[in-house]
Scaffold this motif. Structure first.
Motif: not given
Lengths: 254, 173
Positions: B144-146, B153-157, B81-88, B138-142
């Motif tokens: 990446e899951l999207s 993204l909203g659906t994933i959340k 997560r260190k180098n990933q942009l924050p979610d909206s 697999d450590g997917y972010s939201r």
């Protein structure tokens, strides 16, 4: 999240454990859990439940020297923790016995490196801690002697270091030269960077070698030293690449 | 116990602990990072942390391997997560999530923990159960899951939050 409901806590905790939060959210949760016992409890509960999924993770083998690298870092941390103490008025608390015990622990660790196949530079990066010089106001100008042993009997090399004059002498005892190989002396200190630096070649162990070390005495007092066996001409990478021999350190006052 | 001995700075115990667990922890780290050298670097940090924090291990809170795996996952997730942009900054309305959690079945009560979790995940329905497993394993972010599940993204959340609520009920949390 100051007045988080239980529902919010559970969702936040579960997402934290799943790992789906972004870095800012993760940081916020780490801070918040210290103040919110319910959130902390929820995180632990989810950790315990989701951890069952780890059974699906296939085991995998990292490179074989990793434990040695970890132990080396532990030693370095311990040495760094001890270092400020030795600078203080409690310097004399570091008795000769303590020095020997610490070095024996290092020796046990380093023994595992001795005849390992050191083919990768990653391994070389681990060959850092051989001898730690204790510091003491009373010992500031006293020479130190380190023995670099290739087994538990006779030393391969003896090194003496006069910190005041920065004169270093390395004398082979039982070390044997090898065709196409040379011994190389290294220094490692936080003062001069994260990687060991060469102090020069020791040749094929046929005679005594003297060197004037161009490092401050303060650096030398806290430095670590090692000797590795390298290809003729020295390490091709600028870092130790060959089998290491370890040492024991004795104050000359012994 | 090895962790207790490690807490007393027992190097032999620490080495035994390493030998008995490092393949599993490396598997966890590598599955998320998918990079040998980086995974080895992080694994070193993880065992240093285990060495440093072993005195804080509480046997009544978690098993040793769960405690160690948690350290491994936390460090690894922090790394990815260190180098990933924050979610909206889109706010999630927790109250809008339908409380459709299920009461646990009696049949689960005597099941092993994994079977219970699997059953609860299965109750989420495809692909939400798979999404939760993919996030954990697999450590997917939201984001990446999207992408992986081809959903906004909203659906994933919403899926995540609804799934968590269901699991909470199913697992009596």
């Amino acid at each position: 999240m100051k007045n988080a409901t239980d529902k919010e806590r559970q969702i936040l905790a579960a997402e934290f454990v799943l790992g789906t939060l972004d870095k800012n959210e993760r940081h916020a949760v780490k801070v918040q859990r210290k103040q919110d016992a319910k959130l902390n409890k929820a995180i632990i509960d989810w950790q315990n439940h989701f951890s069952e999924l780890n059974q699906y993770v296939d085991e995998r083998t990292p490179r074989p020297d990793l434990l040695d690298c970890i132990l080396t870092k532990i030693d370095q941390q311990n040495a760094n923790e001890k270092s400020p103490l030795s600078k203080s008025q409690t310097v004399n608390a570091m008795s000769q016995d303590q020095v020997i015990i610490d070095l024996q622990a290092m020796r046990a660790k380093l023994k595992r490196w001795q005849f390992a196949a050191l083919s990768s530079s990653a391994v070389a990066a681990c060959l850092l801690v051989f001898v730690v010089l204790p510091s003491s106001p009373e010992q500031t100008n006293a020479p130190f002697i380190a023995t670099f042993q290739s087994d538990d009997s006779q030393p391969a090399f003896i090194m003496s270091l006069d910190i005041a004059t920065r004169q270093l002498t390395v004398r082979p005892i039982t070390a044997q030269g090898q065709v196409g190989k040379t011994y190389q002396l290294w220094i490692k200190s936080d003062d001069i960077g994260p990687s060991p630096r060469s102090l020069g070649l020791l040749g094929d162990a046929t005679g005594q070698v003297q060197k004037q070390i161009d490092y401050a005495s303060g650096t030398l007092r806290h430095a670590t030293f090692g000797i590795s066996l390298e290809p003729a001409g020295g390490s091709p990478t600028g870092l130790p690449t060959g089998p290491a021999i370890h040492g024991k350190l004795y104050p000359t006052s012994l | 116990m090895l962790l207790n001995k490690t807490a007393q700075q027992d190097r032999e115990a620490f080495a035994m602990l390493y030998h008995s667990t490092h393949r599993k922890l490396f598997g966890i780290v590598h599955r998320i990072l998918k990079h040998d050298a980086k995974s080895e670097e992080i694994l070193q940090e993880i065992y240093l942390k285990i060495w440093e924090k072993s005195s804080s291990y509480q046997a009544d809170v978690s098993s040793p391997i769960t405690w160690m795996a948690t350290i491994a996952r936390n460090r690894t997730i922090d790394e990815v997560r260190k180098n990933q942009l924050p979610d909206s900054d889109e706010e999630i309305d927790f109250d809008s999530i339908i409380d459709d959690s299920m009461a646990p079945e009696d049949a689960f009560a005597k099941s092993k923990e994994l079977s219970k979790l699997e059953s609860c995940l299965a109750e989420l329905g495809a692909p939400r159960g798979e999404m939760i497993k993919a996030a954990y394993l697999d450590g997917y972010s939201r984001q990446e899951l999207s992408e992986r599940f081809n959903q906004p993204l909203g659906t994933i959340k919403t899926w995540l939050h609804r799934g968590i609520k269901q699991l909470q009920g199913c697992m009596k949390l």
